[in-house]
Design a protein around this motif. Structure first.
Motif: not given
Length: 655
Positions: A246-249, A258-260, A454-461, A477-480
Motif C-alpha cells: 500500500a503506497r501513498e500516491l 492510497l494505492h492498495t 490502517a492496513l498500510s501502516e503497520p509492518s509485519e512485526r 493473521y501474521s500480516k495485515p
C-alpha cells in the motif's frame, strides 16, 4: 398472536438491493382471505424503512402489519382490496427510471392498469414513498408512475407521496418527515388513537460467561470460526486476502490517496477490469472503546452473549454466540449516521432528565438535528457522549442497538488493475476520508478508507501499533489482511479490442481506467491490435493529486500517441482558470464526434453522480450536436446519447 386491533395494514415493498421478503405467495393468499392472523415479519439484517414503518405503526397505533416483497404478491385483485386494508408502496427507482429487479413483474402489471383504466370507484386505499436519486434524470420515477396509474383507476391515496433523495443525502430525513405526517393519517382512517410508548424488543440478549472456541469473535461464518475457510468465496464467505503493498500516491497534498494491492493467490477468486472489490472493514479501536464506554459495556465486553429473536421466523442480525466487543468491532456499523428515530427511542432510556430533554429536542426538531448531529456526521456514541459525558447510558437495551444500528456492510471499490497484467493481485485506489466540520470536536473519519489506511501502516512485526485490529479475530493473521470478494460489473471493455473507447474520470474515478489501459497495453505488447483510446482525467493540482502521472506516460509510450490520447484538467492550479474534465471536450470535438457517431466508440464515466456525470452528459451532447446530422439541435443529441445508454455504449459507474 393476539391481535392488537381488528384492523390491519398490508405493506408491500421493494428496495434497491433486491428481494428482501420471505413470505410465500400462498401465505399472502391466506392472509388476504383472513384464514390466519396477520404478522409483523421483521428482517433485522435488512434495516429498511419498511421495518421502521411497520414497527412504529404497531407500537404507536396498534396497527398490525405485514411486510411483503413485491415478487411474492399476486396483483390481480389489488385494486379491489377492501378499505380495511391499506397498501403502502415503498418503491425504489434504479438507474434511468427503471424498476428494481424484484419489481419488474409489478411494473408490467401497472402498465396494464394504465392501458386498461377501470371505470368507477376503486376500493383500494394506499400510501406511498419513493427511494430515488435526484442526480438522475428520472428522479423517483417508479413511485410517481405507480401513483399516477392508481389515480387513473380511482384508487384512494392517503396523504402525500413521499420522495426520498439519496442524491442529496436526505433520504432518511425525507422518510421521517413523510412518516410523521402519514402514520397519523393512516390511524385516522381506521379511527385509532395513539398509545403510550412501550418498548418491545425484537431480540433477546443473554450473558453466558467466558467465550469459548464456539464464540464468534469477528469471524464472518462458521468456516472461519473452525479455522477452515474455503471457497467458493462470496459476499457471505469472503476471502482473507493478505496485503501485498500500500503506497501513498501523492505526498504533497492535504489528502491521502492510497494505492492498495491484495493477494488473491490463495483463493479461487478471479476478476476482470472494471469489476468491484468488496472490502469488509472493521471499526477503529477509538470508536470501539467509545461505544463500549458510553453504553456501560466496558467491564463485560469480553463476556459471551447469546442473541436470539423473539420471533422464530426472524433471524438475528449478528452471530450467536458472540461478545459485546466483537459486535462493536466487526458486526455493527457503529460509526453510521444517526437517525432521529434512534434518538427518539433512546430518549426513553436516558440516564438523566436533562439528557432525555435534549434527545427529545434533537429527535423532534429537524433543524436542531441537522445542525448538531447530521452536519457534524456524529455517530450514536458521540451524540450520547456529548449530551451526557459523565454517566453511562446503561439503561439503553442492547437489543435496541441491534435494531437501529445497521450491520457492517462491505464497501465496494472499482478495481484499478487488470488480470492480464496481475492475475492474482488486485488493486484499488482510494482517498482517505478525514474531514473537519465546523463546531465539531473531532475529525470525521470514513470507516472503510481509514481501515485501509490502517492496513498500510503497520509492518509485519509491529501489528499492535495499528489503529485497527488488522491481525483479525483471535490475532489469526501474521500480516495485515482484509476480507474481500469480487462483484461483477457491467462496466466492461468492449468485446472487440479494436473498438474505440472514451474514458472520463476525475479524481479516484480514474481507477477502473487504469485497469482498462493495462489491458490494452498488454494486448499491444502481445502484438494485438487495439482501438483508439481517449482518457479525460481531472484533478485539483498537478503537485497534489495527479494520480498515476508516470504510468499514463508509460501507457502512451507503449500504445503510441496515435492510439492513446491522455487529457488532464486542473481545477485549482494557481495562475490558471478553473477547468473540469468536460471543458476538455471542445478541443477534441471533431475526434469525439467521429468516434461516437461513426466509429462505434464506447463511452465510460466514473466518479461523482451529483454534478460531474450530469455535466459530462450535457457537454458531450452539445459537442455531438455540432455534427451535421443534428444541426446543433442539443435535444436530439441528448436523445442519441440516451439510445447509446440503452445499447450499452454509454456506461456509468457513479456514486
Amino acid at each position: 398472536m393476539e391481535l392488537m386491533s381488528p384492523i390491519d395494514v398490508l405493506f408491500l415493498k421493494t428496495v434497491a438491493c433486491g428481494a428482501v421478503g420471505y413470505l410465500s405467495n400462498s401465505y399472502l393468499q391466506q392472509y388476504r382471505k383472513r384464514q390466519i392472523e396477520p404478522l409483523i415479519p421483521q428482517k433485522p439484517e435488512d434495516k429498511s424503512i419498511s421495518k421502521t414503518l411497520s414497527k412504529e405503526a404497531k407500537t404507536r397505533f396498534g396497527l398490525e402489519c405485514l411486510i411483503a416483497d413485491l415478487d411474492d404478491h399476486d396483483f390481480d385483485d389489488l385494486l379491489t382490496l377492501s378499505k380495511d386494508k391499506i397498501v403502502v408502496f415503498l418503491l425504489a427507482t434504479y438507474g434511468e427510471g427503471e424498476p428494481t429487479d424484484n419489481a419488474i413483474s409489478f411494473n408490467r402489471h401497472v402498465q396494464g392498469w394504465t392501458e386498461n383504466s377501470q371505470q368507477g370507484d376503486s376500493t383500494l386505499h394506499y400510501a406511498g414513498f419513493g427511494l430515488g436519486n435526484s442526480s438522475y434524470q428520472f428522479y423517483n420515477e417508479m413511485i410517481k408512475y405507480v401513483d399516477s396509474a392508481l389515480a387513473s383507476n380511482a384508487a384512494h391515496r392517503i396523504g402525500n407521496i413521499g420522495l426520498g433523495d439519496d442524491g442529496k443525502g436526505t433520504l432518511e430525513e425525507d422518510f421521517l418527515l413523510w412518516k410523521e405526517a402519514t402514520l397519523p393519517q393512516l390511524a385516522q382512517h381506521f379511527g385509532l388513537t395513539e398509545r403510550s410508548y412501550t418498548y418491545e424488543p425484537s431480540f433477546l440478549v443473554e450473558r453466558q460467561g467466558a467465550p469459548t472456541n464456539d464464540t464468534f469473535l469477528g469471524e464472518p461464518n462458521k468456516k472461519y470460526l473452525r479455522n477452515k475457510p474455503r471457497g467458493p468465496y462470496t459476499l457471505s464467505n469472503p476471502y482473507a486476502a493478505p496485503l501485498i503493498c500500500a503506497r501513498e500516491l501523492c505526498v504533497n497534498g492535504t489528502r491521502k490517496f492510497l494505492h492498495t494491492e491484495l493477494d488473491l493467490s490463495g483463493s479461487t477468486l478471479s476478476y476482470e477490469a472494471g469489476d468491484h472489490l468488496a472490502i469488509r472493514p472493521t471499526n477503529s479501536d477509538l470508536e470501539v472503546k467509545r461505544f463500549l464506554r458510553v453504553f456501560g459495556l466496558h467491564d463485560i465486553q469480553k463476556d459471551e452473549i447469546a442473541v436470539s429473536s423473539n420471533d422464530s421466523a426472524i433471524k438475528a442480525p449478528i452471530p450467536s454466540l458472540t461478545t459485546h466487543e466483537a459486535v462493536a468491532r466487526y458486526y455493527l456499523d457503529i460509526c453510521a449516521s444517526v437517525s432521529r428515530q434512534l434518538l427518539r427511542t433512546a430518549a426513553n432510556f436516558a440516564p438523566t432528565n436533562n439528557a432525555k430533554a435534549q434527545l427529545q429536542i434533537l429527535s423532534t426538531q429537524p433543524a436542531a438535528f441537522q445542525r448538531y448531529v447530521s452536519d457534524r456526521c456524529l455517530n450514536i456514541a458521540q451524540v450520547l457522549e456529548l449530551i451526557e459525558p459523565t454517566v453511562a447510558w446503561k439503561n439503553v437495551p442492547f437489543s435496541m442497538l441491534l435494531e437501529y444500528i445497521p450491520v457492517m456492510k462491505p464497501r465496494y471499490y472499482s478495481i484499478s488493475s487488470s488480470p492480464l497484467s496481475s492475475k492474482r493481485v488486485v488493486s484499488i485506489t482510494t482517498v482517505v476520508q478525514t474531514t473537519k466540520f465546523p463546531e465539531a470536536i473531532e475529525d470525521f473519519k470514513g470507516v472503510a478508507t481509514n481501515y485501509l489506511l490502517a492496513l498500510s501502516e503497520p509492518s509485519e512485526r509491529n501489528l499492535q501499533k495499528s489503529t485497527h485490529q488488522v491481525s483479525g479475530p483471535r490475532q489469526r493473521y501474521s500480516k495485515p489482511t482484509s476480507l474481500v470478494s469480487i462483484r461483477r460489473s457491467k462496466f466492461k471493455l468492449p468485446q472487440h479490442p479494436e473498438t474505440p473507447i472514451i474514458m472520463i474520470g476525475p479524481g479516484t474515478g480514474v481507477a477502473p481506467f487504469r485497469g482498462f489501459l493495462q489491458t490494452r497495453v498488454q494486448l499491444r505488447k502481445e502484438a494485438k491490435s487495439v482501438g483508439r483510446t481517449m482518457l479525460f482525467y481531472g484533478c485539483r493540482k498537478k503537485s497534489e493529486d495527479f494520480l498515476y502521472e508516470t504510468e499514463w506516460q508509460e501507457f502512451e509510450h507503449v500504445l503510441t500517441p496515435e492510439v492513446f490520447s491522455f487529457n488532464v484538467a486542473f481545477s485549482r492550479e494557481e495562475g490558471q482558470p478553473k477547468q473540469y474534465v468536460q471543458h476538455l471536450f471542445a478541443k477534441h470535438a471533431e475526434d469525439l464526434r467521429d468516434l461516437v457517431l461513426r466509429k462505434g466508440a464506447h463511452v465510460y464515466i466514473c466518479g461523482d453522480a451529483h454534478r460531474m456525470a450530469r455535466d459530462v452528459f450535457k457537454t458531450m451532447a452539445s459537442v455531438i450536436a455540432g455534427d451535421s446530422q443534428f444541426n446543433n439541435d442539443v435535444d436530439k443529441a441528448q436523445e442519441h446519447l440516451v439510445l447509446l445508454k440503452g445499447s450499452g455504449r454509454w456506461l456509468e459507474d457513479v456514486w
